[in-house]
Design a protein around this motif. Structure first.
Motif, PDB file in Angstrom:
ATOM      1  N   GLN A   1       0.772  -0.981   0.371  1.00  8.89           N
ATOM      2  CA  GLN A   1       0.400  -0.420   0.094  1.00  8.89           C
ATOM      3  C   GLN A   1       0.722   1.215  -0.071  1.00  8.89           C
ATOM      4  O   GLN A   1       0.368   2.260  -0.778  1.00  8.89           O
ATOM      5  CB  GLN A   1      -0.940  -0.155   1.475  1.00  8.89           C
ATOM      6  CG  GLN A   1      -2.044  -0.518   1.168  1.00  8.89           C
ATOM      7  CD  GLN A   1      -3.205  -0.610  -0.187  1.00  8.89           C
ATOM      8  OE1 GLN A   1      -3.174   0.725  -0.306  1.00  8.89           O
ATOM      9  NE2 GLN A   1      -3.815  -1.560  -1.099  1.00  8.89           N
ATOM     10  N   LEU A   2       2.053   1.480   0.693  1.00 12.74           N
ATOM     11  CA  LEU A   2       3.010   2.875   0.903  1.00 12.74           C
ATOM     12  C   LEU A   2       3.342   2.873  -0.480  1.00 12.74           C
ATOM     13  O   LEU A   2       3.566   3.820  -0.986  1.00 12.74           O
ATOM     14  CB  LEU A   2       3.559   2.246   1.978  1.00 12.74           C
ATOM     15  CG  LEU A   2       3.519   2.637   3.565  1.00 12.74           C
ATOM     16  CD1 LEU A   2       4.236   2.496   4.698  1.00 12.74           C
ATOM     17  CD2 LEU A   2       2.294   3.851   3.703  1.00 12.74           C
ATOM     18  N   VAL A   3       3.930   1.436  -1.350  1.00  7.05           N
ATOM     19  CA  VAL A   3       5.155   1.877  -2.245  1.00  7.05           C
ATOM     20  C   VAL A   3       4.765   1.187  -3.453  1.00  7.05           C
ATOM     21  O   VAL A   3       5.115   1.543  -4.972  1.00  7.05           O
ATOM     22  CB  VAL A   3       6.472   0.961  -1.951  1.00  7.05           C
ATOM     23  CG1 VAL A   3       7.469   2.283  -0.117  1.00  7.05           C
ATOM     24  CG2 VAL A   3       6.774   0.169  -1.618  1.00  7.05           C
ATOM     25  N   GLY A   4       3.666   0.508  -3.354  1.00  8.69           N
ATOM     26  CA  GLY A   4       2.798  -0.372  -4.702  1.00  8.69           C
ATOM     27  C   GLY A   4       2.326   0.454  -5.509  1.00  8.69           C
ATOM     28  O   GLY A   4       1.856   2.023  -4.937  1.00  8.69           O
ATOM     29  N   GLU A   5       2.528   0.735  -6.716  1.00  8.86           N
ATOM     30  CA  GLU A   5       1.746   0.854  -7.760  1.00  8.86           C
ATOM     31  C   GLU A   5       0.287   1.797  -7.761  1.00  8.86           C
ATOM     32  O   GLU A   5      -0.458   0.241  -7.338  1.00  8.86           O
ATOM     33  CB  GLU A   5       1.750   0.841  -8.902  1.00  8.86           C
ATOM     34  CG  GLU A   5       2.202   1.840 -10.604  1.00  8.86           C
ATOM     35  CD  GLU A   5       2.149   0.617 -11.827  1.00  8.86           C
ATOM     36  OE1 GLU A   5       1.722   1.695 -12.896  1.00  8.86           O
ATOM     37  OE2 GLU A   5       2.273   0.076 -11.988  1.00  8.86           O
ATOM     38  N   GLN A   6       0.225   2.837  -7.677  1.00  9.92           N
ATOM     39  CA  GLN A   6      -1.578   2.705  -7.387  1.00  9.92           C
ATOM     40  C   GLN A   6      -1.781   3.109  -8.582  1.00  9.92           C
ATOM     41  O   GLN A   6      -1.971   3.750  -9.318  1.00  9.92           O
ATOM     42  CB  GLN A   6      -1.751   4.463  -6.467  1.00  9.92           C
ATOM     43  CG  GLN A   6      -1.186   4.347  -5.209  1.00  9.92           C
ATOM     44  CD  GLN A   6      -1.751   3.118  -4.069  1.00  9.92           C
ATOM     45  OE1 GLN A   6      -2.731   3.227  -4.097  1.00  9.92           O
ATOM     46  NE2 GLN A   6      -0.734   2.270  -4.209  1.00  9.92           N
ATOM     47  N   PRO A   7      -3.850   2.651  -9.032  1.00  6.77           N
ATOM     48  CA  PRO A   7      -3.980   2.269 -10.733  1.00  6.77           C
ATOM     49  C   PRO A   7      -4.701   4.250 -10.202  1.00  6.77           C
ATOM     50  O   PRO A   7      -4.485   4.799  -9.167  1.00  6.77           O
ATOM     51  CB  PRO A   7      -5.117   1.596  -9.855  1.00  6.77           C
ATOM     52  CG  PRO A   7      -5.479   1.610  -8.543  1.00  6.77           C
ATOM     53  CD  PRO A   7      -4.661   1.746  -7.848  1.00  6.77           C
TER      54      PRO A   7
ATOM     55  N   CYS B   1     -12.150 -13.319 -27.801  1.00  6.66           N
ATOM     56  CA  CYS B   1     -10.154 -12.865 -27.356  1.00  6.66           C
ATOM     57  C   CYS B   1     -11.264 -11.526 -26.417  1.00  6.66           C
ATOM     58  O   CYS B   1     -12.195 -10.805 -27.275  1.00  6.66           O
ATOM     59  CB  CYS B   1      -9.698 -12.341 -28.894  1.00  6.66           C
ATOM     60  SG  CYS B   1      -8.146 -11.957 -27.719  1.00  6.66           S
ATOM     61  N   ALA B   2     -11.025 -12.118 -25.585  1.00 12.07           N
ATOM     62  CA  ALA B   2     -11.205 -10.561 -24.364  1.00 12.07           C
ATOM     63  C   ALA B   2      -9.905  -9.986 -24.541  1.00 12.07           C
ATOM     64  O   ALA B   2      -8.567 -10.906 -24.183  1.00 12.07           O
ATOM     65  CB  ALA B   2     -11.074 -11.414 -23.502  1.00 12.07           C
ATOM     66  N   LEU B   3     -10.353  -8.372 -24.584  1.00 10.33           N
ATOM     67  CA  LEU B   3      -9.219  -7.556 -24.120  1.00 10.33           C
ATOM     68  C   LEU B   3      -9.495  -6.380 -23.324  1.00 10.33           C
ATOM     69  O   LEU B   3     -10.384  -6.036 -22.842  1.00 10.33           O
ATOM     70  CB  LEU B   3      -8.723  -6.508 -24.977  1.00 10.33           C
ATOM     71  CG  LEU B   3      -8.644  -7.305 -26.773  1.00 10.33           C
ATOM     72  CD1 LEU B   3      -9.005  -6.640 -28.096  1.00 10.33           C
ATOM     73  CD2 LEU B   3      -7.083  -7.625 -26.690  1.00 10.33           C
ATOM     74  N   THR B   4      -8.269  -6.119 -22.366  1.00  6.27           N
ATOM     75  CA  THR B   4      -8.557  -5.620 -20.904  1.00  6.27           C
ATOM     76  C   THR B   4      -8.040  -4.588 -20.468  1.00  6.27           C
ATOM     77  O   THR B   4      -6.591  -4.816 -20.859  1.00  6.27           O
ATOM     78  CB  THR B   4      -9.419  -6.098 -19.752  1.00  6.27           C
ATOM     79  OG1 THR B   4      -8.975  -5.447 -18.657  1.00  6.27           O
ATOM     80  CG2 THR B   4      -7.695  -7.232 -19.299  1.00  6.27           C
ATOM     81  N   ASN B   5      -7.928  -3.277 -20.066  1.00  7.65           N
ATOM     82  CA  ASN B   5      -7.102  -2.248 -19.362  1.00  7.65           C
ATOM     83  C   ASN B   5      -7.762  -1.891 -18.156  1.00  7.65           C
ATOM     84  O   ASN B   5      -8.396  -1.105 -18.138  1.00  7.65           O
ATOM     85  CB  ASN B   5      -6.094  -1.486 -20.557  1.00  7.65           C
ATOM     86  CG  ASN B   5      -5.777  -0.747 -19.779  1.00  7.65           C
ATOM     87  OD1 ASN B   5      -5.507  -0.325 -18.812  1.00  7.65           O
ATOM     88  ND2 ASN B   5      -4.939  -0.280 -20.461  1.00  7.65           N
ATOM     89  N   GLY B   6      -7.928  -1.642 -17.273  1.00 11.88           N
ATOM     90  CA  GLY B   6      -8.332  -1.074 -15.946  1.00 11.88           C
ATOM     91  C   GLY B   6      -9.918  -1.943 -15.904  1.00 11.88           C
ATOM     92  O   GLY B   6      -9.966  -2.858 -16.089  1.00 11.88           O
TER      93      GLY B   6
END
Length: 158
Positions: free
Chosen positions: A27-33, A57-62
């Motif tokens: 939580q402190l240093v991880g990448e935040q969305p 075919c499924a494509l995803t981003n967020g």
């Protein structure tokens, strides 16, 4: 050793503290969305059903998810794109082995602004690559994936 109550308490508490520390560091240093910014390009990740004979075919981003499939028509094939959010546009290029791909614009389906279609005279050949660019929310999302998921629609060769 196990008769000492301090050792027993330490053996019970240490795993809980290590798991709690792992989450806290994440939580402190991880990448935040973060939200997609207008005018930027973002890659779409192809899910595993794009690599196998699944028909889709499924494509995803967020939180943006796109699903590609085909449907047989009397005049050929129809490539269909279903989006989780309304799209501003979509362009597809089908790159066959040894040839350059000509991008073609998909058109929105009358039934929904989240469904886009493209009529194809023939199904892409084995080993063809699908390159997709979709615009949503002022951002562009792109993907390059194989056509292995269409294998069930291809007629077997001699």
């Amino acid at each position: 050793m196990l008769s000492n109550r301090h050792v027993i308490i330490a053996l019970l508490v240490a795993p809980l503290l290590s798991i709690g520390a792992w989450f806290a560091v994440g939580q402190l240093v991880g990448e935040q969305p973060h939200l997609a910014e207008a005018g930027r390009d973002y890659p779409l990740i192809a899910k595993s059903n794009c690599r196998y004979d699944s028909g889709r075919c499924a494509l995803t981003n967020g939180n943006l998810e796109l699903e590609i499939d085909v449907q047989a028509r009397s005049s050929g094939w129809q490539l269909r794109l279903q989006a989780s959010h309304p799209l501003e546009g979509a362009v597809v290029a089908i790159e066959e082995a040894g040839s350059t791909a000509e991008p073609r614009a998909m058109r929105p389906d009358e039934s929904s602004p989240q469904r886009w279609v493209l009529n194809l005279p023939a199904l892409p050949g084995e080993g063809a690559r699908l390159q997709l660019v979709a615009a949503a929310g002022g951002s562009r999302y792109f993907a390059d994936t194989g056509s292995d998921f269409l294998q069930r629609f291809r007629t077997p060769g001699p």
